[in-house]
Design an enzyme around this catalytic site. Structure first.
Site, PDB file in Angstrom:
ATOM      1  N   LEU A 154     -27.784  -0.396  10.934  1.00  0.00           N
ATOM      2  CA  LEU A 154     -27.359   0.768  11.703  1.00  0.00           C
ATOM      3  C   LEU A 154     -27.406   1.967  10.771  1.00  0.00           C
ATOM      4  O   LEU A 154     -27.067   1.854   9.591  1.00  0.00           O
ATOM      5  CB  LEU A 154     -25.920   0.598  12.221  1.00  0.00           C
ATOM      6  N   ASP A 155     -27.796   3.115  11.310  1.00  0.00           N
ATOM      7  CA  ASP A 155     -27.797   4.331  10.505  1.00  0.00           C
ATOM      8  C   ASP A 155     -26.384   4.635  10.023  1.00  0.00           C
ATOM      9  O   ASP A 155     -25.398   4.206  10.622  1.00  0.00           O
ATOM     10  CB  ASP A 155     -28.303   5.520  11.339  1.00  0.00           C
ATOM     11  N   LYS A 156     -26.305   5.434   8.966  1.00  0.00           N
ATOM     12  CA  LYS A 156     -25.010   5.796   8.390  1.00  0.00           C
ATOM     13  C   LYS A 156     -24.101   6.468   9.425  1.00  0.00           C
ATOM     14  O   LYS A 156     -22.881   6.279   9.415  1.00  0.00           O
ATOM     15  CB  LYS A 156     -25.220   6.731   7.192  1.00  0.00           C
TER      16      LYS A 156
END
Length: 232
Positions: free
Chosen positions: A103-105
């Site tokens: 998952l993106d930050k």
């Protein structure tokens, strides 16, 4: 075959030194053996081991569900940011856990941690079409025409054409999107291709495993037996 002290370390909350102390103190028993030493070798899948009178369950693999907060990266280590592994107790570090997918930050929600490499490869393989569901919010209303464009698949700037997906609109600026692939920043790029922008993104389901509503951001729990089946 595995040494008894290592078996205890892998399958209990004890450290290696604590496992050795427990064995020396006579707290560990093995069914069928009269003498137990720290270097006693056992078949971890069949040996019946007791610690303080309680049977120690053999765990071949570990599976955790984590509710990822903002600002945390889906990696095993990072020199600049906190990782998903930093959110679980140190006792899990001995298992070699890693996140299943990324998952993106700035994306919240469901992350699964495991040490089952083969199982992770299975659920991440594009040919298996494992569904991932995300809650989204966007900057501008998503019209029906743009919704249909995204759902049918869009050729991105790098030339890749996305697979069909499904969008369920809740309000004009929010809803759920279901994908069967996980290309880099895919949802952001899909909405960007129709001149819109994602302002909030949270994964709520992965392959039929739904984010536990009891988990606050940064909290985790082991997967149950039903949830683990996806990796088998």
């Amino acid at each position: 075959m595995i040494r008894l002290d290592k078996f205890l370390t892998n399958n209990t909350n004890l450290s290696r030194s604590e496992s050795v102390k427990a064995i020396k103190a006579g707290r560990v028993k093995i069914e069928g053996l009269n003498k137990v030493l720290q270097d006693t070798k056992i078949d971890e899948s069949s040996a019946v081991v007791f610690l303080d009178g309680q049977q120690v369950a053999y765990q071949k693999f570990v599976y955790l569900m984590l509710n990822k907060p903002l600002g945390v990266v889906s990696a095993t280590n990072d020199t600049q940011h906190k990782t998903v592994l930093d959110l679980v107790p140190e006792q899990y570090s001995k298992h070699g856990l890693f996140p299943v997918g990324r998952l993106d930050k700035d994306t919240l929600g469901l992350v699964i941690l495991t040490n089952n490499g083969q199982g992770a490869h299975k659920v991440l393989s594009p040919k298996n079409h494992v569904k991932k569901v995300y809650k989204y919010e966007c900057a501008d209303p998503l019209c029906e025409q743009d919704k249909q464009k995204i759902e049918l698949g869009i050729t991105l700037k790098d030339g890749y054409t996305t697979k069909p997906c499904k969008i369920k609109i809740t309000t004009e600026k929010s809803g759920e999107i279901t994908l069967t692939e996980g290309k880099y920043h895919e949802i952001k790029r899909l909405f960007g291709s129709v001149g819109n922008k994602i302002t909030y993104l949270e994964r709520i389901c992965f392959g039929g495993i739904t984010l536990d509503p009891k988990l606050n951001r940064g909290e985790f729990r082991p997967l149950n037996q039903q949830e683990i089946k996806i990796f088998e």
